[in-house]
Design a protein around this motif. Structure first.
Motif, PDB file in Angstrom:
ATOM      1  N   SER A   1      49.698  38.937  43.271  1.00  0.00           N
ATOM      2  CA  SER A   1      48.282  39.305  43.302  1.00  0.00           C
ATOM      3  C   SER A   1      48.051  40.731  42.832  1.00  0.00           C
ATOM      4  O   SER A   1      48.896  41.612  43.016  1.00  0.00           O
ATOM      5  CB  SER A   1      47.729  39.183  44.719  1.00  0.00           C
ATOM      6  OG  SER A   1      47.987  37.910  45.244  1.00  0.00           O
TER       7      SER A   1
ATOM      8  N   THR B   1      42.182  42.770  40.971  1.00  0.00           N
ATOM      9  CA  THR B   1      41.114  41.902  40.457  1.00  0.00           C
ATOM     10  C   THR B   1      41.634  40.513  40.107  1.00  0.00           C
ATOM     11  O   THR B   1      40.922  39.731  39.480  1.00  0.00           O
ATOM     12  CB  THR B   1      40.467  42.523  39.200  1.00  0.00           C
ATOM     13  OG1 THR B   1      41.522  42.824  38.278  1.00  0.00           O
ATOM     14  CG2 THR B   1      39.688  43.767  39.530  1.00  0.00           C
ATOM     15  N   ASN B   2      42.855  40.213  40.465  1.00  0.00           N
ATOM     16  CA  ASN B   2      43.398  38.894  40.111  1.00  0.00           C
ATOM     17  C   ASN B   2      44.214  38.302  41.259  1.00  0.00           C
ATOM     18  O   ASN B   2      45.423  38.521  41.348  1.00  0.00           O
ATOM     19  CB  ASN B   2      44.267  38.988  38.852  1.00  0.00           C
ATOM     20  CG  ASN B   2      43.438  39.401  37.663  1.00  0.00           C
ATOM     21  OD1 ASN B   2      43.334  40.570  37.331  1.00  0.00           O
ATOM     22  ND2 ASN B   2      42.773  38.448  37.053  1.00  0.00           N
TER      23      ASN B   2
ATOM     24  N   ASP C   1      42.278  34.074  40.516  1.00  0.00           N
ATOM     25  CA  ASP C   1      42.448  33.963  39.057  1.00  0.00           C
ATOM     26  C   ASP C   1      43.738  34.689  38.665  1.00  0.00           C
ATOM     27  O   ASP C   1      43.731  35.637  37.885  1.00  0.00           O
ATOM     28  CB  ASP C   1      41.242  34.579  38.336  1.00  0.00           C
ATOM     29  CG  ASP C   1      41.413  34.492  36.817  1.00  0.00           C
ATOM     30  OD1 ASP C   1      42.159  33.606  36.354  1.00  0.00           O
ATOM     31  OD2 ASP C   1      40.815  35.333  36.113  1.00  0.00           O
ATOM     32  N   LEU C   2      44.841  34.189  39.206  1.00  0.00           N
ATOM     33  CA  LEU C   2      46.124  34.860  39.010  1.00  0.00           C
ATOM     34  C   LEU C   2      46.509  34.932  37.534  1.00  0.00           C
ATOM     35  O   LEU C   2      47.100  35.919  37.083  1.00  0.00           O
ATOM     36  CB  LEU C   2      47.191  34.088  39.811  1.00  0.00           C
ATOM     37  CG  LEU C   2      48.570  34.706  39.921  1.00  0.00           C
ATOM     38  CD1 LEU C   2      48.496  36.080  40.571  1.00  0.00           C
ATOM     39  CD2 LEU C   2      49.482  33.807  40.751  1.00  0.00           C
TER      40      LEU C   2
ATOM     41  N   GLY D   1      44.881  35.641  35.107  1.00  0.00           N
ATOM     42  CA  GLY D   1      44.261  36.749  34.376  1.00  0.00           C
ATOM     43  C   GLY D   1      44.948  38.084  34.642  1.00  0.00           C
ATOM     44  O   GLY D   1      44.436  39.136  34.261  1.00  0.00           O
ATOM     45  N   LEU D   2      46.123  38.073  35.250  1.00  0.00           N
ATOM     46  CA  LEU D   2      46.752  39.332  35.701  1.00  0.00           C
ATOM     47  C   LEU D   2      46.958  40.334  34.564  1.00  0.00           C
ATOM     48  O   LEU D   2      47.173  39.953  33.402  1.00  0.00           O
ATOM     49  CB  LEU D   2      48.063  39.050  36.428  1.00  0.00           C
ATOM     50  CG  LEU D   2      49.180  38.274  35.719  1.00  0.00           C
ATOM     51  CD1 LEU D   2      50.044  39.189  34.896  1.00  0.00           C
ATOM     52  CD2 LEU D   2      50.034  37.571  36.759  1.00  0.00           C
TER      53      LEU D   2
ATOM     54  N   LYS E   1      45.723  32.970  28.310  1.00  0.00           N
ATOM     55  CA  LYS E   1      46.252  33.756  29.438  1.00  0.00           C
ATOM     56  C   LYS E   1      47.427  33.118  30.191  1.00  0.00           C
ATOM     57  O   LYS E   1      48.372  33.807  30.557  1.00  0.00           O
ATOM     58  CB  LYS E   1      45.131  34.154  30.406  1.00  0.00           C
ATOM     59  CG  LYS E   1      44.381  33.001  31.037  1.00  0.00           C
ATOM     60  CD  LYS E   1      43.251  33.527  31.925  1.00  0.00           C
ATOM     61  CE  LYS E   1      42.558  32.388  32.622  1.00  0.00           C
ATOM     62  NZ  LYS E   1      41.501  32.824  33.519  1.00  0.00           N
TER      63      LYS E   1
END
Ligand code: FAD
Length: 403
Positions: free
Chosen positions: A114, A117-118, A121-122, A124-125, A166
């Motif tokens: 984690s 901000t992700n 929506d992992l 999008g890391l 992504k």
């Protein structure tokens, strides 16, 4: 080929323990023997420190270890998350180097997935890794990293190709945690505990040999880790047995230290076991509304136990983790929330006090402050609903968020 029967497994493990278990051995020495014998992890393949036995052998071996008072594998994320992931996706060299140390507990592990901000929506890391000779250089920030403050190794997801969709640009690494490029800062929680951390990665180095799978395989490999995480035990099993001998004492001390991080996890699960006691303390056992809540909680717990047993039976039959993981995780959230509501109803204003001023020395207050985490950790309730909808019920996929 003749199949091994449960009686043969029981006889063999009993015999091996009679010949080998020596309470005076040091913990590492004993676990090294265990690794060599394959009895530490009997359902792992014989070439990887196991005995290639079916899933039903695990509880039998476990029972015989308990009966002999013998110590098993190390507790923690090494055996719960790292080992099953490496068994499924690691190279032979990685399995040889890392699996024995996970069994013995010589390496402790954390999970660095984690980011600020992700979380859900992992994929999008933003943490990224670039190849530099025999190493990868990692920059970025992770968040909510449980136990990172005392881990030797981290299961790290980092973007290695920003130019592909992504999910396809992520790679999976084993990150050595003790190095100058890593700063771990504990997060202070509202329940006064501090079990997870912010992890800052500034030119942190990962040997190329620690890339798991190929570059871009990270998402697929992370799904294996997450499937095992949904069934990962962080609540200490009650043994009631006093450790006897050096190895057992060292294992008890190891578990004591490890479970400090998770001291609030029973409260996170709702402490439904304390509801009756709180009702008695508050003189509410005859209150029809309170009784209705308490009965509803008993019913929910019973249904949850059955789901958990189905998952255990599936594992014992050698099936990989499936939908029971998401169903069980969701059911655990429901039980925790129902329990917190019941505690709150029974405790009234007392539930807002802490420590000695409060009911059961502050335990009820800690329940109320900790239960929200049950619906977040390891994938939120909403994400479990999506998984069940899409993968179990076959409903249409959630529309992707663009922009
Ligand atoms: C106790 C605890 C321990 C943890 N340990 C670790 C750890 O060791 N390592 C690690 O990497 N992480 C760890 N985490 C982080 C955890 O995995 C994330 O908190 C979780 O995945 C949610 O991500 P987020 O916090 O970014 O919330 P967000 O993803 O920002 O979610 C915010 C809200 O939006 C909802 N939401 C988001 N996307 C959707 C969607 N598509 N559909 C419907 N609703 C949606 C969520 O359900 C939630 O209610 C831990 C968390 C907790 C609470």
């Amino acid at each position: 080929m003749t199949e091994t029967t449960s009686d043969e497994v029981r006889r063999d493990v009993k015999q091996w323990l009679a010949d080998n278990w020596d309470p005076d051995l040091g913990l590492l020495e004993w676990r090294t023997k265990l690794v060599e014998s394959g009895w530490a992890t009997p359902t792992w393949p014989a070439e990887w420190f196991g005995r290639g036995l079916p899933g039903w052998a695990d509880p039998i071996v476990h029972d015989e270890f308990a009966a002999a008072g013998a110590v098993g594998t190390a507790v923690g994320g090494g055996m719960g998350l790292a080992a099953p992931t490496l068994l499924a996706h690691g190279s032979d060299e990685q399995k040889q180097r890392l699996l024995p140390r996970a069994i013995t507990g010589e390496d402790t592990w954390c999970q660095l997935f984690s980011e600020p901000t992700n979380g859900s929506d992992l994929a999008g890391l933003a943490t990224h890794a670039e190849r530099d000779g025999d190493e990868w250089v990692v920059n970025g920030q992770k968040l909510w990293s449980t136990s990172a403050h005392h881990a030797d190794l981290g299961l790290l997801l980092a973007r290695t190709d920003p130019d592909v969709p992504k999910h396809r640009g992520i790679s999976y690494f084993v990150l050595p945690m003790h190095q100058p490029g890593i700063e771990v800062r504990p997060v202070h929680q509202m329940n006064e505990h501090s079990s997870f951390n912010e992890v800052f990665l500034s030119d942190a180095r990962v040997p190329a040999a620690n890339l798991v799978g190929r570059p871009g395989d990270g998402w697929r490999i992370a799904m294996t880790t997450l499937a095992f995480e949904r069934q990962f035990a962080t609540v200490r099993a009650k043994s009631g047995v006093t450790p006897v001998g050096r190895a057992a004492e060292e294992a008890a001390a190891e578990a004591e230290e490890y479970f400090k991080t998770y001291a609030w996890y029973p409260q996170r699960a709702g402490r439904a076991d304390l509801v009756q006691q709180v009702a008695e303390l508050q003189g509410r056992t005859g209150d029809p509304i309170a009784r209705q809540h308490m009965a509803g909680l008993v019913a929910l717990r019973r249904a949850h136990e059955w789901t958990a047993r189905r998952a255990q039976a599936a594992r014992a039959a050698g099936r990989p983790p499936g939908s029971e993981g998401s169903l069980g995780k969701l059911a655990a959230s429901r039980v925790a929330q129902a329990s917190a509501r019941t505690h709150s109803l029974l405790a009234g204003a007392d539930g807002q006090l802490s420590h000695a001023d409060s009911l059961l020395d502050g335990i009820v207050t800690e329940v109320l402050l900790s239960v929200p985490a049950q619906s977040i950790a390891g994938g939120t309730d909403e994400i479990q609903h999506n998984i069940i909808g899409e993968r179990v019920l076959g409903l249409p996929r959630e529309p992707p968020v663009t922009g």
